[in-house]
Design an enzyme around this catalytic site. Structure first.
Site, PDB file in Angstrom:
ATOM      1  N   TYR A 191     -17.549 -11.634   2.986  1.00 11.78           N
ATOM      2  CA  TYR A 191     -17.739 -10.208   2.673  1.00 11.78           C
ATOM      3  C   TYR A 191     -18.963  -9.778   3.467  1.00 11.78           C
ATOM      4  O   TYR A 191     -20.097  -9.913   3.026  1.00 11.78           O
ATOM      5  CB  TYR A 191     -17.973 -10.070   1.172  1.00 11.78           C
ATOM      6  CG  TYR A 191     -18.020  -8.656   0.632  1.00 11.78           C
ATOM      7  CD1 TYR A 191     -16.932  -8.150  -0.095  1.00 11.78           C
ATOM      8  CD2 TYR A 191     -19.115  -7.835   0.807  1.00 11.78           C
ATOM      9  CE1 TYR A 191     -16.965  -6.870  -0.619  1.00 11.78           C
ATOM     10  CE2 TYR A 191     -19.150  -6.558   0.287  1.00 11.78           C
ATOM     11  CZ  TYR A 191     -18.075  -6.081  -0.423  1.00 11.78           C
ATOM     12  OH  TYR A 191     -18.109  -4.815  -0.951  1.00 11.78           O
ATOM     13  N   GLU A 216       0.820  -1.228   0.000  1.00  9.87           N
ATOM     14  CA  GLU A 216       0.000   0.000   0.000  1.00  9.87           C
ATOM     15  C   GLU A 216       0.848   1.271   0.000  1.00  9.87           C
ATOM     16  O   GLU A 216       0.565   2.227   0.726  1.00  9.87           O
ATOM     17  CB  GLU A 216      -0.981  -0.001   1.183  1.00  9.87           C
ATOM     18  CG  GLU A 216      -2.055  -1.071   1.059  1.00  9.87           C
ATOM     19  CD  GLU A 216      -3.094  -1.022   2.177  1.00  9.87           C
ATOM     20  OE1 GLU A 216      -3.293   0.033   2.783  1.00  9.87           O
ATOM     21  OE2 GLU A 216      -3.727  -2.071   2.418  1.00  9.87           O
ATOM     22  N   THR A 251       3.677   1.941   1.222  1.00 10.13           N
ATOM     23  CA  THR A 251       4.436   2.300   2.434  1.00 10.13           C
ATOM     24  C   THR A 251       5.929   1.994   2.305  1.00 10.13           C
ATOM     25  O   THR A 251       6.708   2.415   3.149  1.00 10.13           O
ATOM     26  CB  THR A 251       3.904   1.545   3.678  1.00 10.13           C
ATOM     27  OG1 THR A 251       4.024   0.147   3.440  1.00 10.13           O
ATOM     28  CG2 THR A 251       2.473   1.919   4.000  1.00 10.13           C
ATOM     29  N   LEU A 252       6.314   1.218   1.282  1.00 15.71           N
ATOM     30  CA  LEU A 252       7.723   0.821   1.176  1.00 15.71           C
ATOM     31  C   LEU A 252       8.397   1.368  -0.083  1.00 15.71           C
ATOM     32  O   LEU A 252       9.600   1.191  -0.266  1.00 15.71           O
ATOM     33  CB  LEU A 252       7.838  -0.712   1.189  1.00 15.71           C
ATOM     34  CG  LEU A 252       7.260  -1.444   2.404  1.00 15.71           C
ATOM     35  CD1 LEU A 252       7.429  -2.941   2.274  1.00 15.71           C
ATOM     36  CD2 LEU A 252       7.898  -0.954   3.699  1.00 15.71           C
ATOM     37  N   GLY A 253       7.637   1.971  -0.977  1.00 16.31           N
ATOM     38  CA  GLY A 253       8.189   2.468  -2.231  1.00 16.31           C
ATOM     39  C   GLY A 253       7.091   2.532  -3.274  1.00 16.31           C
ATOM     40  O   GLY A 253       5.934   2.204  -2.988  1.00 16.31           O
ATOM     41  N   ILE A 254       7.478   2.944  -4.477  1.00 15.06           N
ATOM     42  CA  ILE A 254       6.480   3.079  -5.552  1.00 15.06           C
ATOM     43  C   ILE A 254       6.753   2.038  -6.634  1.00 15.06           C
ATOM     44  O   ILE A 254       7.879   1.945  -7.149  1.00 15.06           O
ATOM     45  CB  ILE A 254       6.517   4.500  -6.150  1.00 15.06           C
ATOM     46  CG1 ILE A 254       6.144   5.510  -5.048  1.00 15.06           C
ATOM     47  CG2 ILE A 254       5.558   4.609  -7.329  1.00 15.06           C
ATOM     48  CD1 ILE A 254       6.135   6.950  -5.504  1.00 15.06           C
ATOM     49  N   ILE A 255       5.740   1.261  -6.951  1.00 13.49           N
ATOM     50  CA  ILE A 255       5.865   0.225  -7.982  1.00 13.49           C
ATOM     51  C   ILE A 255       5.772   0.908  -9.345  1.00 13.49           C
ATOM     52  O   ILE A 255       4.828   1.669  -9.597  1.00 13.49           O
ATOM     53  CB  ILE A 255       4.757  -0.836  -7.830  1.00 13.49           C
ATOM     54  CG1 ILE A 255       4.842  -1.496  -6.449  1.00 13.49           C
ATOM     55  CG2 ILE A 255       4.833  -1.874  -8.949  1.00 13.49           C
ATOM     56  CD1 ILE A 255       3.604  -2.289  -6.053  1.00 13.49           C
TER      57      ILE A 255
HETATM   58  C1  LIG Z   1     -17.039   0.438  -5.315  1.00 17.20           C
HETATM   59  C2  LIG Z   1     -15.776  -0.286  -4.985  1.00 17.20           C
HETATM   60  C3  LIG Z   1     -15.680  -1.641  -5.248  1.00 17.20           C
HETATM   61  C4  LIG Z   1     -14.500  -2.334  -4.946  1.00 17.20           C
HETATM   62  N1  LIG Z   1     -14.418  -3.643  -5.279  1.00 17.20           N
HETATM   63  C5  LIG Z   1     -13.273  -4.306  -5.057  1.00 17.20           C
HETATM   64  C6  LIG Z   1     -13.154  -5.662  -5.438  1.00 17.20           C
HETATM   65  O1  LIG Z   1     -14.082  -6.282  -5.965  1.00 17.20           O
HETATM   66  N2  LIG Z   1     -11.975  -6.282  -5.195  1.00 17.20           N
HETATM   67  C7  LIG Z   1     -10.906  -5.622  -4.619  1.00 17.20           C
HETATM   68  O2  LIG Z   1      -9.864  -6.213  -4.446  1.00 17.20           O
HETATM   69  N3  LIG Z   1     -11.011  -4.348  -4.238  1.00 17.20           N
HETATM   70  C8  LIG Z   1     -12.146  -3.661  -4.457  1.00 17.20           C
HETATM   71  N4  LIG Z   1     -12.226  -2.343  -4.105  1.00 17.20           N
HETATM   72  C9  LIG Z   1     -11.067  -1.697  -3.433  1.00 17.20           C
HETATM   73  C10 LIG Z   1     -10.039  -1.023  -4.392  1.00 17.20           C
HETATM   74  O3  LIG Z   1     -10.664  -0.331  -5.411  1.00 17.20           O
HETATM   75  C11 LIG Z   1      -9.091  -2.021  -4.991  1.00 17.20           C
HETATM   76  O4  LIG Z   1      -8.340  -2.638  -3.960  1.00 17.20           O
HETATM   77  C12 LIG Z   1      -8.141  -1.510  -6.081  1.00 17.20           C
HETATM   78  O5  LIG Z   1      -7.315  -2.574  -6.484  1.00 17.20           O
HETATM   79  C13 LIG Z   1      -7.286  -0.347  -5.700  1.00 17.20           C
HETATM   80  O6  LIG Z   1      -6.671   0.130  -6.883  1.00 17.20           O
HETATM   81  P1  LIG Z   1      -6.497   1.689  -7.164  1.00 17.20           P
HETATM   82  O7  LIG Z   1      -5.745   1.832  -8.437  1.00 17.20           O
HETATM   83  O8  LIG Z   1      -7.814   2.367  -7.063  1.00 17.20           O
HETATM   84  O9  LIG Z   1      -5.552   2.077  -5.965  1.00 17.20           O
HETATM   85  P2  LIG Z   1      -5.620   3.296  -4.967  1.00 17.20           P
HETATM   86  O10 LIG Z   1      -6.877   3.275  -4.184  1.00 17.20           O
HETATM   87  O11 LIG Z   1      -5.237   4.538  -5.682  1.00 17.20           O
HETATM   88  O12 LIG Z   1      -4.401   2.877  -4.019  1.00 17.20           O
HETATM   89  C14 LIG Z   1      -4.531   1.825  -3.112  1.00 17.20           C
HETATM   90  C15 LIG Z   1      -3.248   1.769  -2.277  1.00 17.20           C
HETATM   91  O13 LIG Z   1      -2.188   1.288  -3.074  1.00 17.20           O
HETATM   92  C16 LIG Z   1      -1.153   2.265  -3.168  1.00 17.20           C
HETATM   93  N5  LIG Z   1      -0.679   2.281  -4.548  1.00 17.20           N
HETATM   94  C17 LIG Z   1      -1.406   2.457  -5.681  1.00 17.20           C
HETATM   95  N6  LIG Z   1      -0.606   2.395  -6.751  1.00 17.20           N
HETATM   96  C18 LIG Z   1       0.643   2.150  -6.300  1.00 17.20           C
HETATM   97  C19 LIG Z   1       1.908   1.980  -6.929  1.00 17.20           C
HETATM   98  N7  LIG Z   1       2.076   2.065  -8.247  1.00 17.20           N
HETATM   99  N8  LIG Z   1       2.999   1.759  -6.127  1.00 17.20           N
HETATM  100  C20 LIG Z   1       2.882   1.687  -4.790  1.00 17.20           C
HETATM  101  N9  LIG Z   1       1.712   1.843  -4.141  1.00 17.20           N
HETATM  102  C21 LIG Z   1       0.607   2.078  -4.891  1.00 17.20           C
HETATM  103  C22 LIG Z   1      -1.768   3.583  -2.740  1.00 17.20           C
HETATM  104  O14 LIG Z   1      -0.826   4.431  -2.136  1.00 17.20           O
HETATM  105  C23 LIG Z   1      -2.807   3.113  -1.743  1.00 17.20           C
HETATM  106  O15 LIG Z   1      -2.229   2.925  -0.475  1.00 17.20           O
HETATM  107  C24 LIG Z   1     -13.400  -1.635  -4.362  1.00 17.20           C
HETATM  108  C25 LIG Z   1     -13.515  -0.265  -4.102  1.00 17.20           C
HETATM  109  C26 LIG Z   1     -14.676   0.397  -4.411  1.00 17.20           C
HETATM  110  C27 LIG Z   1     -14.737   1.880  -4.133  1.00 17.20           C
END
Ligand SMILES: Cc1cc2nc3c(=O)[nH]c(=O)nc-3n(C[C@H](O)[C@H](O)[C@H](O)COP(=O)(O)OP(=O)(O)OC[C@H]3O[C@@H](n4cnc5c(N)ncnc54)[C@H](O)[C@@H]3O)c2cc1C
Length: 386
Positions: free
Chosen positions: A300, A117, A119-123
């Site tokens: 869930y 998430e 906390t350790l770096g950027i992918i």
């Molecule tokens: C309506 C809704 C439905 C959802 N359904 C699901 C589901 O079915 N399954 C599921 O797993 N999740 C679900 N989620 C949760 C979430 O959307 C997912 O976990 C999704 O994979 C997060 O991706 P994101 O690109 O939106 O990341 P973000 O929300 O932008 O980031 C999530 C975390 O990852 C970190 N992060 C993001 N990109 C990088 C990177 N390149 N390097 C390092 N850290 C990074 C961010 O700092 C943050 O801490 C849902 C959320 C919502 C709002």
């Protein structure tokens, strides 16, 4: 909340390569999940990862938050799909993990970054396995007398039969009554389960037959393929009005995962913790079981307060109190804080409680890799030491 900066990754959105021999995609992390899936489909592949957030989430977010898609029972969670990654450390070093995920070359640096998430770096680059588009996809649906029989059916499919259904989604009595009835227009009493399989035709037909045998042996009433297909075609309706949970309802998804021997008791304990513990607020508990493993299953589950306090501060306190109660009930009965939505800020404060004597090890990994504490400070409940 604790200082820091936001890095928007969405312009790092290129597909770098599709290795059609090894079935591996390499892409930048900012690529949108839906766009990526469409690009793969054009070449006859799928990522096999369909989270409900697919329209907005990125590939990097899938990996960084250890996501799970609707079909994870067959294709696995994000941590099962990843092959390797490139990242920038908190100190600005660009590094790559080993080119393959399975090896005997020490602990997995790759898995350290999966679920970190930010906390350790950027992918900055991800290689991930891809799947051939299935020849056929089939669904069926069953109605069980209660959640216990439904759980037992899922357990038998995953353990004794070692099947790999694409979906097993079992709704408890309350969510069958409240949600499935409305979205699917079914007048039913009991627990609705949709089950599916996909892949090569002969294998799918065999799996569907075995699934049916397991369900019927447990008095599951077959509702038929139309009902299962109807669920698949309407699976996103659950997130839109008038079917989704809506204001003024106060709600939270307090999901957890545990082994098969504990799942039924966790379900009962959490229902009691919420519905009895917060009965003055007329609290409701609904659950479905949707990501199944060879050893256990996630639930869930959600709490719903139909009429919460009007004062936002008071409402937030209630929200936090219910969430804490639910999370601690999971931990006390063999569950974990979260299966696939991640920890973030909301659950970070409970991480030391969850890990116990292992927590200082986690904290020292953070301290070693991010000595200045600049990467998503405050997330996971990590202490900033310097
Ligand atoms: C309506 C809704 C439905 C959802 N359904 C699901 C589901 O079915 N399954 C599921 O797993 N999740 C679900 N989620 C949760 C979430 O959307 C997912 O976990 C999704 O994979 C997060 O991706 P994101 O690109 O939106 O990341 P973000 O929300 O932008 O980031 C999530 C975390 O990852 C970190 N992060 C993001 N990109 C990088 C990177 N390149 N390097 C390092 N850290 C990074 C961010 O700092 C943050 O801490 C849902 C959320 C919502 C709002």
């Amino acid at each position: 909340m604790y200082g820091g900066i936001i890095v928007d990754m969405k312009k790092m959105d290129r597909i770098i390569s599709i290795d059609e021999e090894s079935f591996i995609l390499t892409a930048q992390p900012g690529i949108n999940g839906y766009r990526l899936e469409k690009e793969l489909n054009k070449k006859g592949f799928t990522l096999g990862h369909y989270p409900a957030s697919v329209y907005g989430a990125t590939l990097g977010g899938y990996i960084a938050a250890r996501g799970a898609g609707t079909l994870s029972t067959k294709y696995g969670k994000a941590e099962d799909m990843i092959i390797s990654l490139e990242a920038v450390s908190a100190q600005g070093e660009i590094f790559r993990t080993l080119p393959v995920p399975n090896h005997a070359c020490g602990p997995s640096l790759l898995q350290l970054y999966v679920g970190s998430e930010g906390t350790l770096g950027i992918i900055t680059e991800i290689s991930i396995k891809i799947e051939p588009l299935p020849q056929i996809r089939k669904f069926n649906a069953f109605l069980f007398k209660d959640v216990r029989d439904g759980l037992e059916a899922g357990r038998r499919m995953m353990t004794e039969k070692r099947l790999r259904p694409n979906t097993i989604r079992l709704y408890d009595e309350s969510s069958s009554d409240r949600i499935v009835k409305k979205v699917l227009g079914l007048d039913l009493k009991g627990c609705y389960m949709v089950v599916g399989a996909e892949g090569a035709e002969a294998q799918v037909l065999l799996e569907m037959k075995q699934i049916e045998e397991v369900c019927v042996a447990l008095q599951g009433r077959e509702l038929g393929p139309e009902s299962g297909e109807h669920w698949w075609n309407h699976r996103y309706d659950f997130y839109f009005p008038p079917f989704n949970l809506m204001l003024p309802e106060l709600t939270g998804t307090v999901e957890t995962t545990t082994t098969y021997d504990k799942i039924y008791s966790i379900h009962l304990k959490k229902k009691e913790a919420i519905e009895v513990g917060f009965k003055d607020w007329n609290a409701k508990y609904i659950a479905h079981f949707s990501h199944w493993f060879p050893w256990g299953v996630m639930t869930y589950d959600r709490f719903i307060i139909p009429v919460p306090p009007e004062d936002p501060e008071e409402a937030l306190q209630l929200h936090n109190a219910i969430w804490a109660k639910a999370a601690r009930t999971s931990l006390a009965h063999g569950g974990i804080l979260n299966d696939h939505h991640g920890i973030g800020f909301k659950l970070g404060w409970l991480m030391p409680e969850q890990y116990g004597t292992a927590w200082p090890i986690m904290q020292s990994i953070k301290d070693a890799l991010d000595p200045a504490g600049i990467m998503n400070p405050g997330k996971f409940g990590f202490i900033k030491r310097f």
